[in-house]
Design a protein around this motif. Structure first.
Motif, PDB file in Angstrom:
ATOM      1  N   SER A 168       0.698  -1.202  -0.009  1.00 10.57           N
ATOM      2  CA  SER A 168      -0.036   0.095  -0.081  1.00 10.57           C
ATOM      3  C   SER A 168       0.730   1.391   0.066  1.00 10.57           C
ATOM      4  O   SER A 168       0.557   2.268  -0.582  1.00 10.57           O
ATOM      5  CB  SER A 168      -0.936  -0.088   1.206  1.00 10.57           C
ATOM      6  N   ASN A 171       1.914   2.061  -3.555  1.00 15.41           N
ATOM      7  CA  ASN A 171       0.938   2.800  -4.148  1.00 15.41           C
ATOM      8  C   ASN A 171       0.646   4.205  -3.847  1.00 15.41           C
ATOM      9  O   ASN A 171       0.573   4.990  -4.607  1.00 15.41           O
ATOM     10  CB  ASN A 171      -0.458   2.137  -3.908  1.00 15.41           C
ATOM     11  N   HIS A 211       2.941  -4.378  -7.657  1.00 15.86           N
ATOM     12  CA  HIS A 211       3.507  -3.228  -7.368  1.00 15.86           C
ATOM     13  C   HIS A 211       4.975  -2.725  -7.614  1.00 15.86           C
ATOM     14  O   HIS A 211       5.121  -1.608  -7.983  1.00 15.86           O
ATOM     15  CB  HIS A 211       3.329  -2.835  -5.819  1.00 15.86           C
TER      16      HIS A 211
END
Length: 412
Positions: A168, A171, A211
């Protein structure tokens, strides 16, 4: 069906699910749900159904089971079960891109007075809250939530949670265009998978590779981006992970667009959009429309580009995703300037500046923008974000945004 039989059937379903026999597992769990008289067993089987439908991308079904789980927890009047139920409700809404509800349910979780069992879920709650804040482009609160989730992961030695938070954070820094950090964090997640993930689900490896791929693409390392995305897609296909398949297709399309191969990019955007629409990932749909708009821009097909951007803007406004709106206004401004349509140009400039002001995407030291180009960033412990160079020049005088002394470096 009593407690012992319920437990046996739940375990039978889990073994089938782990062996990739999802349909058989769902059949077993559904039968348990119909027949069990054990509230605790019912709660556990609903948890299994929630996880399975999440990984299949059936988010509306996931939400249905999460609501049933909350009802079961209320009947049992157990704060630990309630905390877990509200977490699953938050996650369901996060997947459906209803970010305000996600934040609300996460706050309910954190306010529950449960035992150490429910306190161990707080890291996952903070991760979901961070993802929701990132969804609506509230960057400081997103970072604050991720830092809390990381602290919980470290304190509980929870490597799985740490891996998810790192993805996360990758991101997060993609959106703010610090591509060095955007690559560092998923690489860290991949390291955790390699070192500790022997018994983990392959989805952890797949997510870290995805990612990494996005970061490599942003750094213009397209062969590396393609290699990582192919590995992620391979796992997603093996496990029937529709949400990840959609993300990989979107990234493949972006890679081909970066290579100026629009003929390969557009069909992949279309395939990604089909899955994004099917599963209800509206934020993903917005990203697809932005990519399609950029493709038409490369082809000088301005009307087609504007149509795609208009669709992206409608979704962005519905979701409250200000950063997507900012990108739409920036691209539209360029088109109207090329077409010499002064009235529409002025409108887009005004809207662009409004977005910049609302997002507060500027460095509190130099006043220049953040997220406009690839730059190294650094957060202070208060989660305010600055250019790294500005912080280094500032010494230890603390955060000018909150005037709070900050002598120790931030977590991330």
């Amino acid at each position: 069906m009593g407690q012992d039989q319920t437990k046996q059937q739940v375990e039978k379903g889990l073994k089938l699910y782990q062996a990739n026999q999802t349909d058989k597992a769902l059949h077993v769990w559904t039968k348990v749900l119909e027949k069990t008289s054990d509230p605790g067993g019912k709660f556990r089987v609903l948890g299994c159904l929630i996880t399975a439908h999440s990984e299949m991308g059936k988010y509306k079904e996931m939400l249905k089971y999460a609501l049933a789980q909350i009802d079961t927890a209320r009947e049992m009047e157990d704060p630990d079960y309630l905390t877990e139920g509200y977490l699953n409700l938050a996650r369901s809404n996060e997947k459906l891109c209803d970010f305000q509800k996600t934040v609300s349910y996460c706050k309910t979780c954190l306010n529950m007075q449960g035992t150490t069992v429910s306190l161990q879920l707080n890291g996952q709650v903070c991760l979901s809250m961070g993802n929701a804040f990132l969804g609506v482009s509230v960057f400081q609160k997103a970072l604050e939530s991720y830092e809390k989730a990381l602290r919980y992961a470290h304190n509980n030695d929870d490597k799985m949670l740490e891996s998810r938070v790192c993805c996360s954070l990758g991101n997060f820094y993609i959106q703010l265009k610090d591509y060095e950090k955007a690559l560092f964090f998923p690489c860290k997640a991949a390291e955790l998978v390699n070192d500790y993930g022997k018994g983990w689900s392959l989805k952890y490896r797949a997510m870290s590779q995805y990612h990494m791929s996005v970061a490599y693409r942003k750094l213009d390392r397209l062969p590396d981006a393609m290699e990582c995305c192919e590995e992620s897609m391979k796992i997603a296909l093996q496990h029937g992970d529709r949400p990840l398949q959609a993300l990989c297709l979107l990234n493949f399309a972006d890679i081909h667009r970066c290579r100026n191969d629009v003929d390969k990019a557009l069909p992949r955007y279309e395939s990604s959009m089909c899955i994004m629409t099917e599963i209800g990932n509206r934020l993903g749909q917005t990203q697809v429309y932005l990519g399609v708009g950029k493709c038409w821009l490369q082809q000088k097909e301005f009307d087609k580009a504007l149509d795609a951007l208009q669709r992206a803007q409608e979704l962005s406004e519905a979701l409250g995703t200000k950063l997507c709106s900012l990108k739409v206004h920036c691209l539209s401004e360029g088109i109207y300037r090329s077409k010499e349509r002064q009235e529409e140009l002025r409108e887009q400039v005004v809207k662009f500046l409004q977005c910049v002001e609302e997002l507060e995407l500027y460095c509190g030291m130099c006043g220049e923008s953040i997220g406009e180009k690839n730059q190294q960033l650094q957060a202070l412990p208060c989660s305010h974000i600055f250019h790294l160079q500005c912080l280094q020049n500032n010494g230890s005088r603390g955060c000018p945004k909150c005037r709070r002394s900050s002598m120790k470096p931030g977590f991330v």
